[in-house]
Design a protein around this motif. Sequence first.
Motif, mmCIF file in Angstrom:
data_model
loop_
_atom_site.group_PDB
_atom_site.id
_atom_site.type_symbol
_atom_site.label_atom_id
_atom_site.label_comp_id
_atom_site.label_asym_id
_atom_site.label_seq_id
_atom_site.Cartn_x
_atom_site.Cartn_y
_atom_site.Cartn_z
ATOM 1 N N HIS A 170 0.810 -0.891 -0.165
ATOM 2 C CA HIS A 170 0.156 0.094 0.087
ATOM 3 C C HIS A 170 0.958 1.360 -0.175
ATOM 4 O O HIS A 170 2.114 1.438 0.660
ATOM 5 N N VAL A 171 0.239 2.358 -0.815
ATOM 6 C CA VAL A 171 1.091 3.578 -0.503
ATOM 7 C C VAL A 171 -0.173 4.561 0.003
ATOM 8 O O VAL A 171 -1.195 4.543 -0.674
ATOM 9 N N LEU A 172 0.144 5.569 0.778
ATOM 10 C CA LEU A 172 -0.860 6.742 1.016
ATOM 11 C C LEU A 172 -0.371 7.745 0.022
ATOM 12 O O LEU A 172 0.828 8.295 0.117
ATOM 13 N N LYS A 173 -1.432 8.254 -0.632
ATOM 14 C CA LYS A 173 -1.138 9.284 -1.726
ATOM 15 C C LYS A 173 -1.066 10.645 -1.334
ATOM 16 O O LYS A 173 -1.856 10.992 -0.155
ATOM 17 N N ARG A 174 -0.556 11.702 -1.946
ATOM 18 C CA ARG A 174 -0.404 13.109 -1.854
ATOM 19 C C ARG A 174 -1.210 13.617 -2.949
ATOM 20 O O ARG A 174 -1.381 13.048 -4.142
ATOM 21 N N GLU B 167 -1.842 2.691 10.382
ATOM 22 C CA GLU B 167 -0.905 1.432 10.406
ATOM 23 C C GLU B 167 -1.642 0.312 9.668
ATOM 24 O O GLU B 167 -2.987 0.080 9.604
ATOM 25 N N ILE B 168 -0.857 -0.288 8.780
ATOM 26 C CA ILE B 168 -1.178 -1.874 8.395
ATOM 27 C C ILE B 168 -0.486 -2.839 8.873
ATOM 28 O O ILE B 168 0.819 -2.820 8.794
ATOM 29 N N ASN B 169 -1.151 -3.862 9.298
ATOM 30 C CA ASN B 169 -0.419 -5.148 9.643
ATOM 31 C C ASN B 169 -0.371 -6.151 8.520
ATOM 32 O O ASN B 169 -1.219 -6.624 8.080
ATOM 33 N N MET B 170 0.639 -5.930 8.059
ATOM 34 C CA MET B 170 1.156 -6.650 6.808
ATOM 35 C C MET B 170 1.173 -8.185 7.117
ATOM 36 O O MET B 170 0.907 -9.041 6.029
ATOM 37 N N SER C 85 9.772 -8.221 2.624
ATOM 38 C CA SER C 85 10.548 -9.088 3.695
ATOM 39 C C SER C 85 10.794 -8.509 4.759
ATOM 40 O O SER C 85 10.924 -7.195 4.899
ATOM 41 N N PHE C 86 10.521 -9.221 6.066
ATOM 42 C CA PHE C 86 10.969 -8.532 7.298
ATOM 43 C C PHE C 86 11.559 -9.733 8.307
ATOM 44 O O PHE C 86 11.015 -10.805 8.022
ATOM 45 N N THR C 87 12.111 -9.159 9.220
ATOM 46 C CA THR C 87 12.733 -10.306 10.165
ATOM 47 C C THR C 87 12.277 -10.181 11.557
ATOM 48 O O THR C 87 12.783 -11.069 12.397
ATOM 49 N N ASP C 88 11.609 -9.133 11.753
ATOM 50 C CA ASP C 88 11.110 -9.072 12.826
ATOM 51 C C ASP C 88 9.393 -8.693 13.093
ATOM 52 O O ASP C 88 9.143 -7.925 12.136
ATOM 53 N N ARG C 89 8.484 -9.367 13.739
ATOM 54 C CA ARG C 89 7.250 -9.355 13.632
ATOM 55 C C ARG C 89 6.646 -7.581 13.758
ATOM 56 O O ARG C 89 5.708 -7.093 12.896
ATOM 57 N N ARG C 90 7.474 -6.834 14.417
ATOM 58 C CA ARG C 90 7.008 -5.449 14.577
ATOM 59 C C ARG C 90 7.290 -4.725 13.122
ATOM 60 O O ARG C 90 6.628 -3.814 12.864
ATOM 61 N N GLU C 91 8.302 -5.229 12.700
ATOM 62 C CA GLU C 91 8.612 -4.565 11.348
ATOM 63 C C GLU C 91 7.356 -4.942 10.276
ATOM 64 O O GLU C 91 7.394 -4.191 9.249
ATOM 65 N N TYR D 112 3.240 -1.594 9.147
ATOM 66 C CA TYR D 112 3.620 -0.506 8.356
ATOM 67 C C TYR D 112 2.843 0.753 8.925
ATOM 68 O O TYR D 112 1.701 0.800 8.637
ATOM 69 N N THR D 113 3.850 1.899 9.175
ATOM 70 C CA THR D 113 3.028 2.941 9.779
ATOM 71 C C THR D 113 2.901 3.978 8.772
ATOM 72 O O THR D 113 3.406 3.809 7.591
ATOM 73 N N ARG D 114 2.184 5.014 9.097
ATOM 74 C CA ARG D 114 1.792 6.029 8.255
ATOM 75 C C ARG D 114 3.002 6.800 7.725
ATOM 76 O O ARG D 114 3.274 6.992 6.579
ATOM 77 N N GLU D 115 4.236 6.825 8.335
ATOM 78 C CA GLU D 115 5.595 7.158 7.924
ATOM 79 C C GLU D 115 6.262 6.330 6.746
ATOM 80 O O GLU D 115 6.715 6.815 5.691
ATOM 81 N N VAL D 116 6.004 5.134 6.929
ATOM 82 C CA VAL D 116 6.495 4.186 5.778
ATOM 83 C C VAL D 116 5.520 4.175 4.650
ATOM 84 O O VAL D 116 6.037 4.047 3.652
ATOM 85 N N LEU D 117 4.068 4.307 5.024
ATOM 86 C CA LEU D 117 3.277 4.195 3.750
ATOM 87 C C LEU D 117 3.134 5.509 2.857
ATOM 88 O O LEU D 117 2.785 5.203 1.759
ATOM 89 N N LEU D 118 3.261 6.627 3.636
ATOM 90 C CA LEU D 118 3.086 7.764 3.072
ATOM 91 C C LEU D 118 3.937 8.269 1.893
ATOM 92 O O LEU D 118 5.279 8.205 2.094
ATOM 93 N N GLU D 119 3.615 8.443 0.439
ATOM 94 C CA GLU D 119 4.696 8.779 -0.448
ATOM 95 C C GLU D 119 5.312 10.134 -0.335
ATOM 96 O O GLU D 119 4.571 10.933 0.418
ATOM 97 N N PRO D 120 6.487 10.227 -0.951
ATOM 98 C CA PRO D 120 7.056 11.550 -0.798
ATOM 99 C C PRO D 120 6.323 12.789 -1.477
ATOM 100 O O PRO D 120 5.699 12.469 -2.450
ATOM 101 N N ALA D 121 6.467 13.811 -1.020
ATOM 102 C CA ALA D 121 5.683 15.123 -1.752
ATOM 103 C C ALA D 121 6.542 15.090 -3.014
ATOM 104 O O ALA D 121 7.508 15.057 -3.338
ATOM 105 N N ALA D 122 5.816 15.502 -4.088
ATOM 106 C CA ALA D 122 6.358 15.647 -5.558
ATOM 107 C C ALA D 122 7.408 16.809 -5.579
ATOM 108 O O ALA D 122 7.503 17.768 -4.425
ATOM 109 N N GLU D 123 8.271 16.712 -6.407
ATOM 110 C CA GLU D 123 9.480 17.662 -6.653
ATOM 111 C C GLU D 123 8.590 19.171 -6.701
ATOM 112 O O GLU D 123 7.811 19.324 -7.296
ATOM 113 N N GLY D 124 9.163 19.875 -5.882
ATOM 114 C CA GLY D 124 8.646 21.488 -5.626
ATOM 115 C C GLY D 124 7.541 21.508 -4.682
ATOM 116 O O GLY D 124 6.973 22.690 -4.311
#
Length: 167
Positions: A40-44, A91-94, A121-127, A130-142
């Motif tokens: 998943h991706v959280l869009k802007r 948060e999404i529990n993958m 892939s992840f090696t720890d259940r906590r990973e 996926y949090t908001r910070e992980v899912l949110l796409e970066p702001a477009a250039e500018g």
Amino acid sequence: MLKGLARGLGTTLKMMTEKPVTIQYPEEKRPVRPRFRGRHVLKRYENGLEKCIGCALCAAACPADAIFVEASENTDEERYSPGERYASTYEINMLRCIYCGFCEDACPTEAIVLGDNYELSFTDRREAIYTREVLLEPAAEGAQPTPHKTPPGAFPRSVPEMKDPQD
Ligand code: SF4
Ligand code: SF4
């Protein structure tokens, strides 16, 4: 026996002239199908504001109970989305997700989208959370990342105006 040997060598020679089917992953990646559902991706929006308004309809629609949303109020001093509220926690529990896409269908602002990233892939259940910070796409250039400072009364609606879905 010689006939079998000749046939075997013939197959080997034929395969030597054909294009190899092996993909040198991860250096080389095979393109995914148009309807593939990946991470998943959280869009802007183009201006950098987040499309998510924290309504939690995605969480209600999720058959695996994989999504947790906590909403907070936007202010003109600190605005994250064009709506009344934004998702301060998302948060999404993958480990639970079954990639059904119901969250995507339920979202009124097309904020949550199943993208083409399959490297999960992840090696720890906590990973696997996926949090908001992980899912949110970066702001477009500018574009300015959130929060924005906006003029009073610029965003009077609780849900931003939307066009009919194109897909
Ligand atoms: S794709 Fe399906 S299972 Fe996964 S988070 Fe969305 S609604 Fe839940
Ligand atoms: S992703 Fe969509 S459905 Fe889920 S909380 Fe945000 S706006 Fe609502």
